[in-house]
Enzyme design. Structure first.
Site, PDB file in Angstrom:
ATOM      1  CE1 TYR A   1      -3.695   2.252  -0.082  1.00 13.72           C
ATOM      2  CE2 TYR A   1      -2.951   2.761   2.400  1.00 13.72           C
ATOM      3  CZ  TYR A   1      -3.851   3.071   1.021  1.00 13.72           C
ATOM      4  OH  TYR A   1      -4.626   4.394   1.184  1.00 13.72           O
TER       5      TYR A   1
ATOM      6  CE  LYS B   1     -22.460 -19.058 -18.462  1.00 15.22           C
ATOM      7  NZ  LYS B   1     -22.843 -18.410 -19.558  1.00 15.22           N
TER       8      LYS B   1
END
Length: 385
Positions: A40, A95
């Site tokens: 970060y 999916k």
């Protein structure tokens, strides 16, 4: 409970237990300030400066290089029709699950409120830099054709519509081996496609590309003809390329003498009498879900020699799962930009080749056969070489 049926309570509990069937997983762990600084701030600030100078680095340094968006507006969900964008979420989430489970492809489901074609295109195009590819799902025709067409012109990542390209690929794969068993060259097959929406039109285009020119297209209004004012422009463009049979108008008339019936329509529209009127080596792909155009046992009784459905309850399931996981894995690895007709043919041939000894009980691979994803991925990589 009958074979192949599922307990709806189980379905509900599975999806409720973890609030869906997907979750984010990190590739790195943060244990201390050093890790925090690297993954970060301030580390990522340096990455931002690098990407500002070279935008291509974003594909190498962030999830945008491997993440697929599975997008729906819920206007054409399975056999349910227009159920809305939120009701379409379970499909695109499923999916996305299959992408990760079968091909280790990271995918995220997105539901877009039903808007105009241009608004949907703008929304997806504006998200381009967050994704490595776009998988369109369950969008009604003809809007789906326009959306895919416009997106392909605007974005630099592959855009794939599973109801079009996915269906066309697996139908062609099955038909290649069915034609072999029927001892007929593809170019001589007389094929009737019932249901000329997204799936039917894309399938017809692909079959025409491989030399199946004896095509008859049938929709709700009957046999499609160039004089029909209800045709959308995509249907009209294809019908104009086909030799028109002006002597028939209904499905029952058009089915006479056909070698193959490809059903991408509604349940129970094909009768035993219609099958009996087909050629002696009749091929019946009754792919409507959840109810096929004709029960496979009735089709067999009526003389059909080679039968496929869209259901796992019967042999020869023609399912898009055979195509899309490996296809997108190959697209990401090859950095390909488009799923064109030639690539679809390559993938279909690779699937057909997996069945080394086709038979009436198996002329298309099962979705859980080993090597399916790998074969499709390799077909994409070979095509791009």
């Amino acid at each position: 409970m009958k074979k192949g049926e599922i307990d709806l309570n189980d379905v509900f509990e599975i999806h409720k237990k973890n609030i869906g069937v997907l979750s984010l997983k990190t590739t790195e762990e943060v244990h201390d300030n050093q890790d925090l600084a690297k993954m970060y701030t301030p580390g990522v600030a340096e990455l931002s400066l690098m990407i500002e100078k070279d935008h291509d680095l974003a594909r190498e340094l962030t999830i945008s290089g491997k993440l697929v968006a599975v997008v729906t507006d819920g206007t054409a969900v399975l056999g349910l029709g227009n159920v809305g964008d939120q009701a379409g979420l379970p499909i695109v989430e499923g999916k996305s699950l299959l992408y990760k489970t079968l091909a280790d492809v990271d995918a995220i489901p997105l539901a877009i409120k039903q808007k105009s074609v241009d608004e949907i295109v703008d929304t997806i195009a504006n998200l381009e830099h967050s994704f490595a590819g776009i998988h369109l799902e369950d969008i009604s025709a003809p809007q789906c054709f326009e959306i895919e067409e416009k997106l392909q012109e605007r974005v630099s990542i592959p855009v794939y519509h599973d109801d079009q390209e996915g269906t066309a690929i697996v139908v062609l794969a099955g038909l290649i081996n069915a034609a072999k068993l029927a001892n007929k060259p593809m170019s001589e097959l007389k094929v009737l496609i019932n249901g000329v929406g997204a799936s039917g039109l894309a399938t017809a285009e692909l079959l025409f590309k491989v030399g199946v020119t004896h095509l008859t297209l049938v929709d709700k209004q009957g046999v499609l003809k160039v004089t029909d004012k209800t045709l959308n422009k995509y249907q009209r463009q294809l019908v104009e390329k086909l030799a028109e049979n002006k002597n028939v108008t209904t499905l029952s008339e058009a089915i006479v003498g056909q070698d193959a019936f490809i059903g991408l329509s509604d349940g129970n529209v094909l009768t035993e009498k219609m099958v009996e009127s087909m050629s002696s080596s009749a091929i019946v792909f009754a792919l409507a879900n959840p109810v096929p155009e004709i029960d496979p046992e009735l089709a067999k009784k009526a003389g059909a020699k080679l039968i496929a459905t869209g259901s796992s309850k019967y042999p020869n399931q023609v399912n898009n799962i055979l195509a899309f996981p490996g296809l997108f894995k190959g697209l990401l690895l090859s950095k390909a930009k488009k799923v064109d007709l030639e690539l679809q043919i390559e993938v279909a041939n690779s699937l057909a080749d997996l069945v080394t000894e086709p038979s009436t009980e198996k002329f298309i691979p099962n979705v859980f056969d080993s090597g399916v994803v790998e074969a499709v991925t390799q077909a994409v990589l070979n095509y791009k070489k």
